[in-house]
Design a protein around this motif. Structure first.
Motif, short mmCIF file in Angstrom:
data_model
loop_
_atom_site.label_atom_id
_atom_site.label_comp_id
_atom_site.label_asym_id
_atom_site.label_seq_id
_atom_site.Cartn_x
_atom_site.Cartn_y
_atom_site.Cartn_z
N GLU A 96 0.96 -0.92 -0.17
CA GLU A 96 -0.05 -0.27 0.17
C GLU A 96 0.72 1.16 -0.33
OE1 GLU A 96 0.27 -1.53 4.38
OE2 GLU A 96 -0.04 -2.72 2.28
N PHE A 97 2.10 1.02 0.36
CA PHE A 97 3.01 2.58 0.00
C PHE A 97 3.55 2.27 -0.80
CE2 PHE A 97 2.58 1.78 4.65
CZ PHE A 97 2.96 2.17 4.90
N LYS A 98 3.72 1.70 -2.11
CA LYS A 98 4.29 1.18 -3.44
C LYS A 98 3.65 2.25 -4.20
CE LYS A 98 5.36 -1.61 -7.51
NZ LYS A 98 5.43 -2.82 -7.95
N CYS A 99 4.47 3.62 -4.91
CA CYS A 99 4.05 4.39 -5.89
C CYS A 99 5.65 4.63 -6.50
CB CYS A 99 3.63 5.52 -5.38
SG CYS A 99 4.33 6.34 -4.66
N CYS A 100 5.50 5.47 -7.81
CA CYS A 100 6.26 5.13 -8.72
C CYS A 100 6.35 6.71 -9.19
CB CYS A 100 6.64 4.35 -9.69
SG CYS A 100 7.25 2.57 -9.04
N PRO A 101 7.19 8.08 -8.19
CA PRO A 101 8.47 7.80 -8.31
C PRO A 101 8.40 7.16 -6.72
CG PRO A 101 8.21 9.76 -8.87
CD PRO A 101 7.30 8.91 -9.44
N PRO A 102 9.21 6.52 -5.91
CA PRO A 102 8.90 5.70 -4.63
C PRO A 102 8.91 7.10 -3.35
CG PRO A 102 11.14 5.22 -5.40
CD PRO A 102 10.23 6.26 -6.29
N ILE A 103 8.36 7.17 -2.60
CA ILE A 103 7.98 7.03 -0.99
C ILE A 103 9.67 7.07 -0.50
CG2 ILE A 103 8.09 7.45 1.78
CD1 ILE A 103 4.68 6.60 0.67
N ARG A 104 10.45 8.15 -0.48
CA ARG A 104 11.86 8.04 -0.36
C ARG A 104 12.41 8.43 1.14
NH1 ARG A 104 14.72 7.02 -5.06
NH2 ARG A 104 13.59 8.04 -6.91
N GLU A 105 13.60 8.53 2.05
CA GLU A 105 13.57 8.53 3.09
C GLU A 105 13.24 9.98 3.93
OE1 GLU A 105 16.97 6.20 0.24
OE2 GLU A 105 15.96 8.68 -0.12
N ALA A 106 13.50 9.79 5.18
CA ALA A 106 13.03 11.07 5.90
C ALA A 106 13.60 12.01 5.66
CB ALA A 106 13.25 10.65 7.48
N ALA A 107 15.33 12.32 5.40
CA ALA A 107 16.14 13.25 4.75
C ALA A 107 15.94 14.17 3.91
CB ALA A 107 17.67 13.19 5.07
N ASN A 108 15.51 12.94 2.71
CA ASN A 108 14.89 14.05 1.65
C ASN A 108 13.38 14.02 2.26
OD1 ASN A 108 15.07 13.04 -1.70
ND2 ASN A 108 12.56 12.72 -1.26
N GLN A 109 12.48 13.39 1.99
CA GLN A 109 11.56 14.44 2.53
C GLN A 109 11.24 15.83 3.08
OE1 GLN A 109 8.51 13.84 6.30
NE2 GLN A 109 8.28 11.90 4.77
N ASP A 110 13.04 15.79 3.99
CA ASP A 110 13.17 16.98 4.56
C ASP A 110 13.43 18.68 3.49
OD1 ASP A 110 12.92 16.45 7.46
OD2 ASP A 110 14.87 15.97 7.33
N LEU A 111 14.54 17.93 2.11
CA LEU A 111 14.40 19.34 1.75
C LEU A 111 12.63 19.67 0.40
CD1 LEU A 111 17.71 17.58 0.50
CD2 LEU A 111 17.68 19.48 1.86
N LEU A 112 12.39 18.04 0.35
CA LEU A 112 10.93 18.68 -0.35
C LEU A 112 10.68 20.00 0.22
CD1 LEU A 112 9.54 14.54 -0.93
CD2 LEU A 112 10.58 16.92 -2.69
N TRP A 113 10.17 19.50 1.49
CA TRP A 113 9.36 20.41 2.76
C TRP A 113 10.20 22.02 2.55
CZ3 TRP A 113 4.89 20.65 4.29
CH2 TRP A 113 4.35 19.75 4.78
#
Length: 449
Positions: A283-300
């Motif tokens: 249920e967490f699979k998508c493309c492109p994928p959910i990435r790491e927390a550090a990546n998420q911080d940069l998106l924000w």
């Protein structure tokens, strides 16, 4: 106020000028005045007072896979638009693929409209598709009112919607630029995907294996190539569902240089992390994928800085049986319509953002992306009277049984989220409140000429 039919009142109304106590007057489905909170309401005029609940403009979600007609066991206009309405979304734009036929000709667009017309609980627009060999169909689709054209640069996952190679991308983009259209792109480079570690031939229950198969450099290279094409042709392009933070410096530089580029990301990239995905939890699979927390911080950070323009769901459902515990073969897509606002708000408030920011990302800028910003995306005079009434401090635990999309699979099951949509209004009519829906009154939207 003599012709006013309805007044909506709240101590917290989010307007383009900020949040304030106000009374919003509605006539014939349009906002006709934004008045002082204590403005006198003429006798006989209906007043809806929401107290301290927040009155937001209805959200505009420009990335939704409704899958209707043809794969209605996956979703459909009836269920998708109910889920959207329950989540405070009053306008969606449907993607051209996963329906049969795909929206790649005017005849196929007509078929989809015929199906949607009687089922839409909210307003619905349509993207067209850019495929190998359909350059001749792009201008007619544009003239028929699609909001732009979607292309894949790597396999889409369905045979009837093949990807464009670089030469085909150039041909389609040149055609679209010639009539001032918009190309929206699933940007993953097929060569980088092919060179990445593969999961084929064995069951893959570890999320790390799937993540490794969709590396950041696949996104980065595809975006770099797209920017180069857009710059050469002075074309308008939009990057769909950005996941890789490594692409952000390139995007920022392109925007600074004047490339006509916009970028979206999605709630799941902003609220879920690779580190938390359990084994076999597709249920967490998508493309492109959910990435790491550090990546998420940069998106924000990029969202706050305007490098990323907007947030959309990429609602991409399937039947539950396709979400197996094998990341190699499970369908890649996350269903997020109903939960997108509370999911984003839950994380945004932790990071110091206000509801005005969320409205900008999920309503104002998405309306602007598709040229509906004269009608949607803000509480101001002349816009459609589309609203969500939102209790930002109330919390709930996600129960899949309470979701309105057809197959109640969700990556948010059991999570506690902040913010409850109390009611949703379309052109001054309440379309859902406390889980009770009215009859479908959504309109089919076309691009402004």
């Amino acid at each position: 106020m003599s012709d006013v039919e309805l007044v909506l009142r709240s101590t917290r109304v989010i307007t383009p000028e900020g949040t304030r106590a106000a009374s919003v007057a509605v006539t014939a489905g349009k906002i006709t005045a934004v008045l002082a909170h204590d403005a006198e309401v003429p006798a006989g005029v209906r007043l809806e007072d929401f107290g301290d609940d927040v009155l937001l403009p209805g959200l505009v979600d420009t990335h939704v896979h409704v899958n209707d007609p043809g794969r209605t066991e996956w979703e459909g206009f009836w269920t998708a638009t109910r889920a959207a309405a329950a989540g405070g979304i009053t306008t969606l734009v449907d993607m051209p693929l996963n329906s049969l036929p795909p929206t790649t000709t005017v005849d196929n667009l007509r078929t989809k409209k015929d199906v949607a017309r009687s089922k839409a609980h909210i307003d619905v627009g349509f993207w067209g598709g850019a495929l190998p060999g359909n350059v001749k169909d792009l201008r007619p689709l544009h003239d028929a009112g699609v909001f732009g054209f979607k292309a894949f640069l790597s396999p889409s996952g369905v045979d009837e919607f093949p990807e464009l190679d670089q030469e085909q991308l150039a041909q389609s983009l040149a055609e679209i630029a010639g009539f001032g259209g918009l190309l929206i792109v699933h940007a993953e480079d097929p060569h980088h995907l092919a060179a990445a570690p593969q999961m084929g031939g064995r069951k893959a229950t570890k999320y790390a294996d799937f993540l490794a198969s969709r590396p950041r450099d696949a996104e980065d290279t595809a975006i770099e190539n797209l920017v180069a094409q857009a710059k050469r042709l002075n074309a308008r392009v939009h990057v769909l569902h950005l996941s890789s933070s490594d692409a952000l410096p390139l995007i920022a530089a392109a925007k600074a240089e004047g490339v006509r580029l916009t970028v979206e990301t999605c709630p799941h990239y902003l609220t879920l992390t690779a580190e938390e995905v359990p084994d076999g939890a597709s249920e967490f699979k998508c493309c492109p994928p959910i990435r790491e927390a550090a990546n998420q911080d940069l998106l924000w950070r990029a969202l706050a800085d305007g490098v990323i323009d907007c947030v959309v769901t990429d609602h991409s459902p399937s039947t539950a049986d396709l979400k197996t515990d094998d990341f190699a073969t499970a369908w890649g897509g996350i269903s997020g319509l109903q939960l997108s606002l509370p999911a984003v708000w839950t994380e945004a408030r932790k990071r110091g953002h206000g509801l005005e920011d969320v409205v900008r990302w999920m309503s104002s800028r998405t309306a602007q992306l598709v040229g509906l910003d004269d009608r949607k995306g803000a509480i101001e005079v002349g816009r459609d009277a589309d609203f969500a009434v939102f209790a930002p401090d109330e919390t709930f635990t996600v129960d899949p049984a309470a979701l309105q999309h057809r197959n109640r699979v969700t990556a948010y099951a059991g999570k506690t989220l902040s913010g409850i949509v109390k009611s949703t209004w379309l052109r001054g009519e309440r379309i859902v409140a406390e889980g009770e829906f009215g009859e479908p009154t959504g309109q089919l939207l076309t691009r402004h000429p």
